[in-house]
Design a protein around this motif. Structure first.
Motif, PDB file in Angstrom:
ATOM      1  N   TRP A  66       1.304   3.452   4.731  1.00  0.00           N
ATOM      2  CA  TRP A  66       2.154   2.352   3.939  1.00  0.00           C
ATOM      3  C   TRP A  66       2.520   2.453   2.739  1.00  0.00           C
ATOM      4  CZ3 TRP A  66      -1.427  -2.661   4.645  1.00  0.00           C
ATOM      5  CH2 TRP A  66      -1.581  -2.813   6.210  1.00  0.00           C
ATOM      6  N   ALA A  67       3.947   2.297   2.479  1.00  0.00           N
ATOM      7  CA  ALA A  67       4.735   2.212   1.234  1.00  0.00           C
ATOM      8  C   ALA A  67       4.460   1.060   0.535  1.00  0.00           C
ATOM      9  CB  ALA A  67       6.020   2.899   1.376  1.00  0.00           C
ATOM     10  N   ARG A  69       2.611  -2.667  -3.543  1.00  0.00           N
ATOM     11  CA  ARG A  69       2.384  -1.293  -3.299  1.00  0.00           C
ATOM     12  C   ARG A  69       0.811  -1.191  -2.806  1.00  0.00           C
ATOM     13  NH1 ARG A  69       5.975   2.217  -4.868  1.00  0.00           N
ATOM     14  NH2 ARG A  69       4.547   4.041  -5.215  1.00  0.00           N
ATOM     15  N   PRO A  70       0.490  -0.097  -1.840  1.00  0.00           N
ATOM     16  CA  PRO A  70      -1.113  -0.400  -1.585  1.00  0.00           C
ATOM     17  C   PRO A  70      -1.822   0.806  -2.343  1.00  0.00           C
ATOM     18  CG  PRO A  70      -0.089   0.718   0.270  1.00  0.00           C
ATOM     19  CD  PRO A  70       1.224   0.164  -0.708  1.00  0.00           C
ATOM     20  N   ALA A  71      -0.983   1.488  -3.159  1.00  0.00           N
ATOM     21  CA  ALA A  71      -1.518   2.684  -3.687  1.00  0.00           C
ATOM     22  C   ALA A  71      -2.257   2.446  -4.793  1.00  0.00           C
ATOM     23  CB  ALA A  71      -0.239   3.689  -4.226  1.00  0.00           C
ATOM     24  N   GLY A  72      -3.407   3.511  -5.011  1.00  0.00           N
ATOM     25  CA  GLY A  72      -4.293   3.574  -6.143  1.00  0.00           C
ATOM     26  C   GLY A  72      -5.339   2.495  -5.996  1.00  0.00           C
ATOM     27  N   VAL A 100      -5.980  -0.214  -8.167  1.00  0.00           N
ATOM     28  CA  VAL A 100      -5.613  -1.599  -7.953  1.00  0.00           C
ATOM     29  C   VAL A 100      -4.816  -1.855  -6.697  1.00  0.00           C
ATOM     30  CG1 VAL A 100      -5.353  -1.627 -10.508  1.00  0.00           C
ATOM     31  CG2 VAL A 100      -3.290  -0.872  -9.133  1.00  0.00           C
ATOM     32  N   GLY A 101      -4.324  -1.040  -6.011  1.00  0.00           N
ATOM     33  CA  GLY A 101      -3.692  -1.469  -4.613  1.00  0.00           C
ATOM     34  C   GLY A 101      -4.716  -1.813  -3.763  1.00  0.00           C
ATOM     35  N   ARG A 102      -5.689  -0.789  -3.541  1.00  0.00           N
ATOM     36  CA  ARG A 102      -6.925  -1.144  -2.478  1.00  0.00           C
ATOM     37  C   ARG A 102      -7.718  -2.527  -2.868  1.00  0.00           C
ATOM     38  NH1 ARG A 102      -7.018   4.458  -3.474  1.00  0.00           N
ATOM     39  NH2 ARG A 102      -8.622   4.306  -4.988  1.00  0.00           N
ATOM     40  N   ASN A 103      -7.794  -2.680  -4.072  1.00  0.00           N
ATOM     41  CA  ASN A 103      -8.332  -3.876  -4.619  1.00  0.00           C
ATOM     42  C   ASN A 103      -7.764  -5.033  -4.143  1.00  0.00           C
ATOM     43  OD1 ASN A 103     -10.258  -5.569  -6.274  1.00  0.00           O
ATOM     44  ND2 ASN A 103      -8.218  -6.063  -7.429  1.00  0.00           N
ATOM     45  N   THR A 104      -6.429  -5.262  -4.082  1.00  0.00           N
ATOM     46  CA  THR A 104      -5.585  -6.414  -3.727  1.00  0.00           C
ATOM     47  C   THR A 104      -5.796  -6.556  -2.062  1.00  0.00           C
ATOM     48  OG1 THR A 104      -4.129  -6.015  -5.468  1.00  0.00           O
ATOM     49  CG2 THR A 104      -3.333  -7.579  -3.438  1.00  0.00           C
ATOM     50  N   LEU A 105      -5.712  -5.454  -1.527  1.00  0.00           N
ATOM     51  CA  LEU A 105      -5.710  -5.237  -0.015  1.00  0.00           C
ATOM     52  C   LEU A 105      -7.393  -5.799   0.285  1.00  0.00           C
ATOM     53  CD1 LEU A 105      -3.912  -2.240   1.311  1.00  0.00           C
ATOM     54  CD2 LEU A 105      -3.324  -4.634   1.710  1.00  0.00           C
ATOM     55  N   ASN A 106      -8.279  -5.297  -0.307  1.00  0.00           N
ATOM     56  CA  ASN A 106      -9.675  -5.816  -0.024  1.00  0.00           C
ATOM     57  C   ASN A 106      -9.694  -7.264  -0.014  1.00  0.00           C
ATOM     58  OD1 ASN A 106     -10.532  -3.321   0.194  1.00  0.00           O
ATOM     59  ND2 ASN A 106     -11.313  -3.054  -1.720  1.00  0.00           N
ATOM     60  N   MET A 107      -9.018  -7.847  -1.230  1.00  0.00           N
ATOM     61  CA  MET A 107      -8.821  -9.314  -1.337  1.00  0.00           C
ATOM     62  C   MET A 107      -8.202 -10.201  -0.136  1.00  0.00           C
ATOM     63  SD  MET A 107      -7.052 -11.549  -4.327  1.00  0.00           S
ATOM     64  CE  MET A 107      -8.322 -11.455  -5.645  1.00  0.00           C
ATOM     65  N   VAL A 108      -7.248  -9.474   0.220  1.00  0.00           N
ATOM     66  CA  VAL A 108      -6.359 -10.082   1.279  1.00  0.00           C
ATOM     67  C   VAL A 108      -7.224 -10.063   2.700  1.00  0.00           C
ATOM     68  CG1 VAL A 108      -4.528  -9.251   3.032  1.00  0.00           C
ATOM     69  CG2 VAL A 108      -4.068  -9.361   0.598  1.00  0.00           C
ATOM     70  N   GLU A 109      -8.087  -9.186   2.862  1.00  0.00           N
ATOM     71  CA  GLU A 109      -9.042  -9.009   3.984  1.00  0.00           C
ATOM     72  C   GLU A 109     -10.192  -9.936   3.956  1.00  0.00           C
ATOM     73  OE1 GLU A 109     -12.170  -5.666   5.957  1.00  0.00           O
ATOM     74  OE2 GLU A 109      -9.887  -5.305   5.821  1.00  0.00           O
ATOM     75  N   GLU A 110     -10.701 -10.137   2.692  1.00  0.00           N
ATOM     76  CA  GLU A 110     -11.826 -11.140   2.306  1.00  0.00           C
ATOM     77  C   GLU A 110     -11.354 -12.494   2.618  1.00  0.00           C
ATOM     78  OE1 GLU A 110     -14.705 -10.967  -0.716  1.00  0.00           O
ATOM     79  OE2 GLU A 110     -13.737  -9.256  -1.515  1.00  0.00           O
ATOM     80  N   LEU A 111      -9.947 -12.709   2.238  1.00  0.00           N
ATOM     81  CA  LEU A 111      -9.454 -14.055   2.418  1.00  0.00           C
ATOM     82  C   LEU A 111      -9.050 -14.537   4.052  1.00  0.00           C
ATOM     83  CD1 LEU A 111      -7.179 -14.208  -0.666  1.00  0.00           C
ATOM     84  CD2 LEU A 111      -9.079 -15.595  -0.257  1.00  0.00           C
ATOM     85  N   GLY A 112      -9.033 -13.329   4.759  1.00  0.00           N
ATOM     86  CA  GLY A 112      -8.796 -13.427   6.287  1.00  0.00           C
ATOM     87  C   GLY A 112      -7.448 -13.417   6.517  1.00  0.00           C
ATOM     88  N   LEU A 113      -6.662 -12.665   5.507  1.00  0.00           N
ATOM     89  CA  LEU A 113      -5.354 -12.721   6.077  1.00  0.00           C
ATOM     90  C   LEU A 113      -4.829 -11.406   6.640  1.00  0.00           C
ATOM     91  CD1 LEU A 113      -4.023 -14.161   2.370  1.00  0.00           C
ATOM     92  CD2 LEU A 113      -3.971 -15.075   4.620  1.00  0.00           C
ATOM     93  N   GLU A 114      -5.490 -10.643   6.970  1.00  0.00           N
ATOM     94  CA  GLU A 114      -5.331  -9.600   7.544  1.00  0.00           C
ATOM     95  C   GLU A 114      -4.126  -9.403   8.626  1.00  0.00           C
ATOM     96  OE1 GLU A 114      -9.594  -9.173   8.589  1.00  0.00           O
ATOM     97  OE2 GLU A 114      -8.235 -10.791   7.968  1.00  0.00           O
TER      98      GLU A 114
END
Length: 484
Positions: A233-234, A62-65, A67-81
């Motif tokens: 996104w859900a 889930r992208p919410a909250g 903690v959800g934003r933190n994970t998406l930030n990591m995904v972007e930093e790892l180049g997985l967008e």
């Protein structure tokens, strides 16, 4: 300056701790120790040559909250967008979730219509419970079971069909789906903090949800988090399955040159002289100034041996449950309904927690070629021993048969699966029973009082979701080196 930091456990929490530590120059050496032959812990995906992907652990984040934003930030930093597979709130998998009750599927209320109308298996519109809830006074207890909290606040909305109450059906099922646990034992404060905090802050769950909990921790927005918000996104996954996340983190550690990475390296024992640690391995020892323990609580107890006995005593009290995950693939489109999946209350079938219709949210994970349906059946949890007996003595065939029988009886699928996999996840989900929060406070107080150079991370403490565990690794790292 912290000299050497050892991170114990290369699941997603330990990898996250290393990822954040490696961004800081306050640490001269970072050592990651994983006992298993692979990194990523419960994040495990099978990728078949025909393009099919099967998840043996978590699926859909889930992208919410914060903690959800933190994970998406990591995904972007790892180049997985470009690898992200989003599922929006208006997708059928977000709108349609079912309960299997009284031998049939019932769509869970969603949106306002579901709350205002009477929906089977309930006898009155849920809005009646909701309006009463606003008038109920705050609870006096420091902690309460999820079942007791929901019964107290939402009353005992009744299902004449089943002679059961709302808490016995919906909340029981929810706790089985999320924690594989028993809502009569789980702590509302630790398992569903938004509900607990809403009551504390606003005097009502409903008002708390309408007015919001107040300001939460800030999380900087990345391009990906903005996209998730704009597109509503859900949940999301990755094209190659969620195992791609630990793989990308491991690659970053190995290529970054800051982290010494060891797998197949179980920790045999820990001893401390008060200022640092000696870590016993199978073939020698290493020294560290600080440890981030991202191991399950029980594994940390084994490693501590005789050190910090009062801490071990508290750690021992954090229970876990075992879950069997059975992945099934059927030829063609076999589902009688479309949606995310269905949950099963304990009153209906104690051993069967729920069924996820994987092909609905993530059709991209189906094989190339003709249509197929991928389904995952989740079994056991808090009821594992009672229903299946000792996990050590079980055959995969027994679990596979039980799963295919459930798909036949619940969904009317009469054909046999063309492919299957059985994963027995032993002690995979910690259970935050009543008093969990107090236990955490006591443990962290003991660590402070004795100046132990130790931080606790992972799913045993501050949340069991993938997002929570990733955030716990970051929190542990920043506790040492500040914000990075």
């Amino acid at each position: 300056m912290q000299k050497t930091v050892a991170v114990l456990g290369g699941g997603i929490g330990g990898l996250s701790a290393c990822f954040h530590l490696s961004k800081s120059h306050q640490v001269s050496k970072i050592v990651l120790l994983e006992g298993d032959g692979r990194f990523g812990g419960w994040l495990s995906s099978t990728r078949r040559e025909d393009g099919a992907v099967f998840e043996h652990g978590p699926r859909g984040i889930r992208p919410a909250g914060a903690v959800g934003r933190n994970t998406l930030n990591m995904v972007e930093e790892l180049g997985l967008e470009s690898e992200v597979l989003p599922v929006t709130y208006d997708h059928v998998a977000s709108k349609n979730r079912y309960l299997y009750v009284g031998g049939q599927l019932h769509k869970m209320p969603s949106g306002l219509g579901g709350v205002v109308r009477t929906v089977a298996p309930f006898s009155r519109p849920l809005v009646q419970s909701v309006l009463k809830e606003i008038l109920i006074s705050r609870g006096k207890e420091e902690d309460e079971s999820v079942h007791s909290f929901v019964s107290r606040r939402l009353g005992t909305e009744y299902s004449p069909l089943l002679s059961l109450h709302l808490a016995d059906i919906a909340i029981d099922s929810l706790c089985r789906g999320v924690f594989a646990g028993d809502c009569r034992k789980l702590s509302v404060r630790s398992c569903l903090p938004p509900l607990y905090n809403a009551e504390k802050a606003r005097g009502s769950i409903i008002l708390g949800m309408l007015l919001g909990p107040g300001p939460g921790p800030d999380e900087l927005s990345s391009t990906l988090t903005k996209r998730a918000a704009q597109e509503n996104w859900a949940q999301w996954s990755l094209k190659r399955g969620l195992q791609n996340l630990p793989e990308a983190l491991e690659e970053r550690m190995r290529n970054g040159g800051r982290v010494e990475v060891h797998k197949d390296t179980p920790v045999m024992g820990l001893s401390t002289n008060g200022t640092g640690w000696e870590i016993q391995l199978e073939d020698g020892t290493i020294k560290a100034d600080h440890i981030i323990a991202a191991l399950p609580a029980k594994a940390l107890v084994s490693a501590l041996l005789t050190a910090a006995q009062p801490l071990s005593q508290q750690l021992r009290e954090i229970a876990t449950v075992t879950v069997a995950m059975v992945n099934l693939e059927y030829e063609g489109s076999v589902l009688p309904v479309t949606g995310f999946g269905h949950l099963v209350p304990s009153s209906e079938d104690r051993g069967l927690l729920g069924v996820v219709y994987d092909s609905v949210p993530f059709p991209q994970h189906n094989r190339t070629g003709g249509p197929t349906t991928r389904i995952t059946v989740m079994m056991g949890g808090a009821w594992f021993q009672e229903v299946f007996g000792n996990p050590e003595e079980l055959t995969e065939q027994l679990l596979l048969d039980r799963a295919t029988q459930a798909v036949t009886s619940h969904l009317g699928v009469t054909t046999l699966p063309i492919w299957s996999a059985v994963a027995l996840l032993k002690d995979c989900i910690p259970q935050y029973y009543l008093g969990h929060r107090k236990r955490l406070e006591n443990m962290r107080q003991y660590i402070r009082d004795h100046n132990l150079p130790l931080s606790l991370a992972g799913s045993s403490y501050d949340g069991v979701s993938v997002n929570d565990v990733i955030f716990s690794g970051r929190t542990a790292a920043e506790g040492l080196v500040g914000k990075v």
